[in-house]
Design a protein around this motif. Structure first.
Motif, short mmCIF file in Angstrom:
data_model
loop_
_atom_site.label_atom_id
_atom_site.label_comp_id
_atom_site.label_asym_id
_atom_site.label_seq_id
_atom_site.Cartn_x
_atom_site.Cartn_y
_atom_site.Cartn_z
N ILE A 296 0.84 -1.20 0.00
CA ILE A 296 0.00 0.00 0.00
C ILE A 296 0.88 1.25 0.00
O ILE A 296 1.74 1.42 0.86
CB ILE A 296 -0.91 0.03 1.24
N VAL A 297 0.65 2.10 -0.97
CA VAL A 297 1.28 3.41 -0.99
C VAL A 297 0.20 4.42 -0.59
O VAL A 297 -0.78 4.60 -1.30
CB VAL A 297 1.85 3.74 -2.38
N GLY A 298 0.40 5.03 0.58
CA GLY A 298 -0.60 5.96 1.09
C GLY A 298 -0.23 7.41 0.93
O GLY A 298 -1.01 8.29 1.31
N ALA A 299 0.95 7.68 0.38
CA ALA A 299 1.38 9.07 0.22
C ALA A 299 2.41 9.17 -0.90
O ALA A 299 3.23 8.25 -1.08
CB ALA A 299 1.97 9.60 1.52
N HIS A 300 2.36 10.25 -1.63
CA HIS A 300 3.43 10.59 -2.56
C HIS A 300 3.48 12.10 -2.74
O HIS A 300 2.51 12.82 -2.45
CB HIS A 300 3.28 9.88 -3.90
N LYS A 301 4.60 12.59 -3.19
CA LYS A 301 4.76 14.02 -3.38
C LYS A 301 4.00 14.49 -4.63
O LYS A 301 3.77 13.70 -5.56
CB LYS A 301 6.23 14.39 -3.51
N GLY A 302 3.62 15.75 -4.62
CA GLY A 302 3.07 16.36 -5.82
C GLY A 302 4.19 16.76 -6.76
O GLY A 302 5.35 16.88 -6.35
N ALA A 303 3.87 16.97 -8.02
CA ALA A 303 4.86 17.38 -9.01
C ALA A 303 4.31 18.56 -9.80
O ALA A 303 3.22 18.46 -10.38
CB ALA A 303 5.20 16.22 -9.95
N LEU A 304 5.05 19.65 -9.78
CA LEU A 304 4.60 20.86 -10.46
C LEU A 304 5.75 21.43 -11.27
O LEU A 304 6.92 21.32 -10.89
CB LEU A 304 4.11 21.90 -9.45
N ASP A 305 5.40 22.06 -12.38
CA ASP A 305 6.43 22.57 -13.27
C ASP A 305 5.95 23.87 -13.92
O ASP A 305 4.82 23.93 -14.41
CB ASP A 305 6.75 21.53 -14.35
N TRP A 306 6.82 24.88 -13.89
CA TRP A 306 6.49 26.15 -14.52
C TRP A 306 7.65 26.58 -15.43
O TRP A 306 8.81 26.28 -15.16
CB TRP A 306 6.31 27.25 -13.49
N THR A 307 7.31 27.32 -16.49
CA THR A 307 8.30 28.00 -17.31
C THR A 307 8.21 29.49 -17.03
O THR A 307 7.12 30.06 -17.08
CB THR A 307 8.08 27.74 -18.81
N ILE A 308 9.34 30.10 -16.71
CA ILE A 308 9.40 31.54 -16.48
C ILE A 308 10.21 32.16 -17.61
O ILE A 308 11.39 31.81 -17.80
CB ILE A 308 10.04 31.88 -15.11
N GLU A 309 9.59 33.05 -18.35
CA GLU A 309 10.25 33.71 -19.48
C GLU A 309 10.41 35.19 -19.18
O GLU A 309 9.45 35.88 -18.84
CB GLU A 309 9.43 33.52 -20.76
N VAL A 310 11.63 35.68 -19.29
CA VAL A 310 11.93 37.08 -19.05
C VAL A 310 12.29 37.75 -20.38
O VAL A 310 13.18 37.27 -21.09
CB VAL A 310 13.11 37.23 -18.07
N LEU A 311 11.60 38.83 -20.70
CA LEU A 311 11.85 39.58 -21.93
C LEU A 311 12.36 40.96 -21.55
O LEU A 311 11.66 41.75 -20.91
CB LEU A 311 10.56 39.69 -22.76
N GLY A 312 13.60 41.24 -21.93
CA GLY A 312 14.21 42.54 -21.65
C GLY A 312 14.51 43.30 -22.93
O GLY A 312 13.67 43.36 -23.84
#
Length: 385
Positions: free
Chosen positions: A170-186
């Motif tokens: 039984i696996v009763g827990a696991h971590k969440g997984a999140l991913d973002w892209t941050i783009e900087v325009l100068g």
């Protein structure tokens, strides 16, 4: 129900090249036809572009207390892997069932379908639900409408079992997984005249330093069920960065990819708020001091919620008597389980086979594990009569 029936179903499922991100109508149509032959009620949930679909299947009366068996129909590509035999043709050898998806996780889908086929629907006092999704391997997009549908329209099930390979533990827990892209325009300028430009790399570096600071703070703060994990705290990292054109040019653009592994709901929002606030209130005004049209764009790539341990939940109790171990584990990989839990449903991850075989060359599930999974589902289903 005999093992050969489940193996025959697995053979058919493996033959479908249901790669993530590609059309899965052939495998979904097969499953739907199979379920219709059993008299099941079926809901389809198509993707936005219509090329893929998830399925929610119900046998028995639509009353509370049912069991949901959940799994994904998609598999990862074989790429340049050198397989001993055709990865999309099931092969039995040396007590193993070889083929792409045999363990991750068409083996569980085959067992669920075989269970449904062996069940006397007329004798069911509570429903057996099957939730089969698409694109779990890349975004978990396919499970979202299923979880929402159950929450809104289905009498509350007793438990959800997500059948990823856990070696019958039984696996009763696991971590969440999140991913973002941050783009900087100068704004570009010659490196000898930096005041005429707006350095996107420098701006991105300021945000990346904040990522590192957030990660340090998480490491020092207690989290729920942290003791279950090898890394007992959320993590935030930057895995990809690119930008600039030449060493003597102020960079007009820089982007980086930020990933988080969370233990609790709300931690992702904290991360995003910290980065967004710094970008909006500090970094962007600095860029716009010399380049008024500068921008910082934050785009979510995917968001998979964690599965938080609910000790002695209905799901844990249901599976405990057929588990290969009395201990409830936590794992580092993410699954669709968090979506069901977020919808208010007691959920565990539990299935035959080893995660070490997932995505591998000559992927296989041991026949002994396959049979153990079969016996476990039969026992679990007895609570529906």
């Amino acid at each position: 129900m005999s093992t050969i029936d489940a193996v025959e179903i697995l053979s058919k499922l493996v033959a479908f090249r249901s790669l993530s991100g590609q059309s899965n109508h052939d495998i979904a149509d097969y499953v739907e036809t199979f379920a219709k032959s059993l008299g099941a009620a079926i809901h389809r949930f198509p993707s936005v572009d219509g090329t893929r679909t998830s399925l929610f299947i119900t046998l028995g009366p639509m009353v509370p207390g049912g069991i949901v068996l959940s799994g994904h129909m998609d598999v990862v590509p074989t790429g340049n892997q050198s397989w001993t035999s055709d990865p999309f043709a099931l092969r039995q050898a040396n007590g193993r069932l070889f083929g792409r998806g045999t363990v991750d996780m068409k083996g569980f889908l085959a067992l669920a379908l075989a269970l449904a086929a062996s069940t006397s629907v007329a004798k069911l006092t509570k429903p057996l639900h099957l939730a089969f999704s698409y694109d779990e391997e890349i975004s978990c997009e396919g499970v979202r409408p299923i979880a929402s549908h159950i929450q809104k329209f289905v009498p509350t099930p007793l438990a959800v079992i997500v059948g990823e390979p856990t070696e019958m533990q039984i696996v009763g827990a696991h971590k969440g997984a999140l991913d973002w892209t941050i783009e900087v325009l100068g704004k570009a300028a010659h490196s000898s005249l930096p005041h005429l430009g707006a350095n996107a790399i420098h701006a991105a570096a300021r945000l990346i330093c904040e990522v590192e600071e957030i990660s340090r703070e998480f490491a020092e703060q207690p989290s729920q069920n942290a003791e279950l994990y090898d890394v007992p705290h959320p993590t935030v990292t930057v895995g990809v960065i690119e930008g600039g054109t030449a060493g003597n040019v102020i960079a007009a653009r820089c982007s980086f990819q930020m990933e988080a592994r969370t233990l609790e709901p709300g931690q992702a929002a904290t991360i995003l708020e910290r980065i967004s606030t710094l970008a909006r209130e500090v970094v962007l005004p600095q860029l716009r001091a010399t380049a008024s049209d500068s921008e910082i764009r934050i785009t979510e790539r995917f968001d998979i919620p964690p599965l938080v341990r609910e000790a002695s939940s209905a799901a844990e109790q249901l599976v405990s008597h057929v588990s290969s171990s009395p201990n409830v584990k936590a794992v580092s990989y993410a699954t669709e389980a968090g979506f069901f839990q977020a919808a208010g449903l007691p959920t565990v991850v539990f299935g035959p086979g080893s995660i070490s075989q997932a995505h591998q060359v000559d992927e296989f599930i041991d026949e002994t594990e396959f049979k153990a999974g079969e016996r476990a589902l039969v026992q679990i289903a007895q609570t529906l009569f």
